[in-house]
Design a protein around this motif. Structure first.
Motif, PDB file in Angstrom:
ATOM      1  N   ASP A   1      44.564  43.010  36.284  1.00  0.00           N
ATOM      2  CA  ASP A   1      43.275  42.478  35.864  1.00  0.00           C
ATOM      3  C   ASP A   1      43.238  40.961  36.009  1.00  0.00           C
ATOM      4  O   ASP A   1      42.760  40.260  35.130  1.00  0.00           O
ATOM      5  N   THR A   2      43.762  40.452  37.098  1.00  0.00           N
ATOM      6  CA  THR A   2      43.789  39.017  37.331  1.00  0.00           C
ATOM      7  C   THR A   2      42.379  38.507  37.584  1.00  0.00           C
ATOM      8  O   THR A   2      41.614  39.103  38.326  1.00  0.00           O
ATOM      9  N   THR A   3      42.050  37.403  36.951  1.00  0.00           N
ATOM     10  CA  THR A   3      40.752  36.785  37.184  1.00  0.00           C
ATOM     11  C   THR A   3      40.946  35.509  37.996  1.00  0.00           C
ATOM     12  O   THR A   3      41.994  34.864  37.925  1.00  0.00           O
TER      13      THR A   3
ATOM     14  N   PHE B   1      39.095  29.803  45.529  1.00  0.00           N
ATOM     15  CA  PHE B   1      39.392  30.383  44.227  1.00  0.00           C
ATOM     16  C   PHE B   1      40.894  30.581  44.076  1.00  0.00           C
ATOM     17  O   PHE B   1      41.584  30.897  45.050  1.00  0.00           O
ATOM     18  N   VAL B   2      41.393  30.401  42.850  1.00  0.00           N
ATOM     19  CA  VAL B   2      42.794  30.696  42.531  1.00  0.00           C
ATOM     20  C   VAL B   2      42.831  31.544  41.267  1.00  0.00           C
ATOM     21  O   VAL B   2      41.900  31.522  40.465  1.00  0.00           O
ATOM     22  N   SER B   3      43.936  32.253  41.101  1.00  0.00           N
ATOM     23  CA  SER B   3      44.071  33.067  39.894  1.00  0.00           C
ATOM     24  C   SER B   3      44.238  32.154  38.690  1.00  0.00           C
ATOM     25  O   SER B   3      44.766  31.044  38.797  1.00  0.00           O
ATOM     26  N   ASP B   4      43.775  32.615  37.558  1.00  0.00           N
ATOM     27  CA  ASP B   4      43.871  31.817  36.338  1.00  0.00           C
ATOM     28  C   ASP B   4      45.315  31.502  35.981  1.00  0.00           C
ATOM     29  O   ASP B   4      45.595  30.483  35.355  1.00  0.00           O
ATOM     30  N   GLU B   5      46.234  32.353  36.395  1.00  0.00           N
ATOM     31  CA  GLU B   5      47.652  32.133  36.122  1.00  0.00           C
ATOM     32  C   GLU B   5      48.199  30.921  36.867  1.00  0.00           C
ATOM     33  O   GLU B   5      49.167  30.308  36.437  1.00  0.00           O
ATOM     34  N   GLU B   6      47.586  30.580  38.008  1.00  0.00           N
ATOM     35  CA  GLU B   6      48.045  29.454  38.824  1.00  0.00           C
ATOM     36  C   GLU B   6      47.095  28.263  38.764  1.00  0.00           C
ATOM     37  O   GLU B   6      47.275  27.277  39.479  1.00  0.00           O
ATOM     38  N   LEU B   7      46.110  28.335  37.888  1.00  0.00           N
ATOM     39  CA  LEU B   7      45.039  27.344  37.850  1.00  0.00           C
ATOM     40  C   LEU B   7      45.543  25.931  37.577  1.00  0.00           C
ATOM     41  O   LEU B   7      45.165  24.985  38.273  1.00  0.00           O
TER      42      LEU B   7
END
Length: 80
Positions: free
Chosen positions: A3-5, A56-62
């Motif tokens: 569920d990566t945003t 866009f990047v994943s919130d984990e790598e933001l």
């Protein structure tokens, strides 16, 4: 399926977005480019702004990606 945003981190013309994408990839960050004009062209529709893309990047790598995008922006501004 995870569920990566994703968050939009940058937008601009094709060349600058490709530069930013290259820097992110070099740091091991998997970014996604969204190009509405190309999607429309492939679907048989026209677009108002050609060559405009969003990154866009994943919130984990933001956080790490924001630092890289800041350095890209600084580099571009120093060349003007």
């Amino acid at each position: 399926m995870s569920d990566t945003t994703y968050t939009k981190i940058f937008s601009g013309n094709f060349i600058i977005v490709q530069l930013a994408m290259d820097r992110l990839n070099g740091a091991g960050i998997n970014a996604i480019i969204k190009d509405e004009s190309e999607s429309g062209r492939l679907g048989g529709f026209g677009a108002a702004i050609q060559g405009y893309q969003e990154l866009f990047v994943s919130d984990e790598e933001l956080e790490q990606a924001q630092a890289i995008i800041s350095s890209v922006k600084e580099e571009l501004e120093s060349q003007e």
